[in-house]
Enzyme design. Structure first.
Site, PDB file in Angstrom:
ATOM      1  N   ASN A 214     -32.131-133.264  15.314  1.00  0.00           N
ATOM      2  CA  ASN A 214     -32.745-133.910  15.909  1.00  0.00           C
ATOM      3  C   ASN A 214     -31.891-135.017  16.609  1.00  0.00           C
ATOM      4  OD1 ASN A 214     -31.540-135.971  14.424  1.00  0.00           O
ATOM      5  ND2 ASN A 214     -32.495-135.176  12.156  1.00  0.00           N
ATOM      6  N   PRO A 309     -32.571-130.694   0.392  1.00  0.00           N
ATOM      7  CA  PRO A 309     -32.973-132.617  -1.023  1.00  0.00           C
ATOM      8  C   PRO A 309     -32.535-133.259  -0.280  1.00  0.00           C
ATOM      9  CG  PRO A 309     -30.256-130.846  -0.531  1.00  0.00           C
ATOM     10  CD  PRO A 309     -31.191-130.202   0.166  1.00  0.00           C
ATOM     11  N   LYS A 347     -39.780-143.387  -2.516  1.00  0.00           N
ATOM     12  CA  LYS A 347     -37.799-142.521  -3.100  1.00  0.00           C
ATOM     13  C   LYS A 347     -37.864-143.323  -4.295  1.00  0.00           C
ATOM     14  CE  LYS A 347     -37.693-139.897   0.766  1.00  0.00           C
ATOM     15  NZ  LYS A 347     -38.141-138.386   1.201  1.00  0.00           N
TER      16      LYS A 347
END
Length: 408
Positions: A214, A309, A347
């Site tokens: 990115n 992950p 999260k």
């Protein structure tokens, strides 16, 4: 008005149009109680005279590296070490480049190379010169070495253009310098704390020559690591591939993939603070051992994506090594705050810093950021259009406040 009483400032005046402001700068510093000694470059003397600076400083103005009088006792060494701080204002693109690369071809740069005192610079130049990759790289390198950077401001310039590159006004420079001295004397509230920070992108290989990535530059994560270190924390920075110098006083662990980043983070535990500023790739592929070949008429190869992950969620999980404060970042292109609120809950982190990375903002790869800080206690703050270093300083201060005052 904060005092500079008893402080000794060595002011280096380089050759930019902003040099005409330096007599006022000397006056502002002296009215706070500082003594000011001036080194004037040949370029600076094109805009302000030695006599003017001598009059306002009430001290000798130094110009010549080869002066038989001043250099008979290695005067540049004495100059470089007789002050409490060296301030370069205006700091032109030229002198910043010479500082970054260790050149010493006149009195000013020789003093800068010989000094053992802190150095601060106030950049001043045309907006295109300021935004040029070479100048940005030089500033990043100097910052990594511990040089303090004041500004620049946005505004109209003598050349008729508008943008970042104006030297910060003398009054603001004096205020900044007084605040800097106060900060040096202040206690370091994060001493004894270990901060773990991730930064940059990850590169997920497709084959030996291609990868998924990115546009993250790592500038924000690296700035956060530096800001936490400045407050006394022991900092471990786990960084993906970036083109940035390592922040001063920070232990840097270089990684490439998300899996490597998670492994490095786990190895760095325990930590009191975890700031997940890296833009981790969400997916990876099973990398081919050899370069994938283009097949005439056969179409592109099929790439099967697998989830990487989740580093933030993993370190947010309750357990014996969960950091006391976990701060995530949410890079979004739309509905930024709403997505960030949901991400914080999903999260399990304590805070989340949401930033708009849509192309129009220039956040990815740029030097400025607008963020929204969302905390578990329901409080939220918007920090609009700040330099990434300022975002980092504010975040580090908020983290420090958490540990001092227990604010969740």
């Amino acid at each position: 008005m904060q005092s500079l009483a008893g402080r000794r400032v060595l002011l280096i005046v380089a050759g930019g149009i902003a040099a005409f402001k330096t007599p006022d700068l000397v006056r502002r510093l002296r009215e706070r109680g500082a003594s000011v000694r001036v080194v004037l470059t040949d370029g600076g003397a094109q805009f302000v005279t030695p006599l003017t600076l001598q009059a306002v400083s009430e001290d000798t103005v130094y110009q010549d590296l080869w002066s038989l009088t001043d250099e008979s006792a290695m005067g540049h060494i004495q100059l470089s070490r007789s002050a409490d701080v060296v301030l370069v204002a205006p700091a032109t693109a030229n002198i910043l480049a010479r500082m970054a690369h260790g050149l010493a071809d006149d009195l000013a740069t020789t003093v800068l190379l010989a000094t053992d005192k802190p150095v601060l610079v106030a950049p001043a130049m045309n907006v295109r010169m300021y935004e040029h990759p070479a100048t940005q790289a030089n500033l990043a390198l100097l910052a990594a070495r511990g040089v303090g950077i004041i500004g620049p401001d946005d505004g109209a310039m003598a050349c008729g253009e508008y943008g970042p590159g104006r030297m910060v006004e003398p009054l603001s420079i004096a205020d900044h310098l007084a605040g800097w001295f106060a900060a040096q004397a202040a206690p370091k509230p994060l001493v004894g704390r270990h901060a773990l920070v991730t930064s940059g992108p990850t590169h997920e290989p497709i084959d030996p020559v291609r990868y998924i990535a990115n546009r993250s530059s790592g500038k924000q994560g690296h700035a956060v690591a530096a800001a936490l270190a400045a407050l006394g924390a022991r900092v471990t920075l786990v960084s993906g591939p970036v083109r940035l110098p390592d922040p001063a006083g920070v232990n840097v662990v270089a990684v490439e993939t998300a899996s490597e980043m998670l492994t490095a983070c786990r190895a760095a535990l325990p930590a009191d603070i975890f700031v997940a500023a890296a833009a981790v790739a969400d997916w990876r592929v099973e990398a081919a051992g050899q370069k994938l070949k283009k097949r005439d008429g056969g179409g592109p190869p099929a790439l099967t994506l697998t989830e990487n992950p989740d580093i933030l969620a993993t370190l947010s999980t309750t357990g014996p090594y969960r950091p006391e404060l976990v701060v995530g970042f949410a890079a979004e292109t739309n509905d930024v705050v709403a997505y960030a609120r949901a991400k914080r809950l999903r999260k399990g982190c304590d805070w989340i810093v949401a930033n708009d990375v849509s192309p129009a903002t220039g956040t990815f790869g740029g030097d400025r950021n607008s963020v929204h800080v969302i905390r578990a206690d329901g409080t939220e703050e918007a920090w609009e259009n700040l330099a990434k270093t300022e975002v980092a300083s504010r975040l580090a201060a908020a983290i420090s406040n958490h540990f001092v005052n227990g604010k969740k």
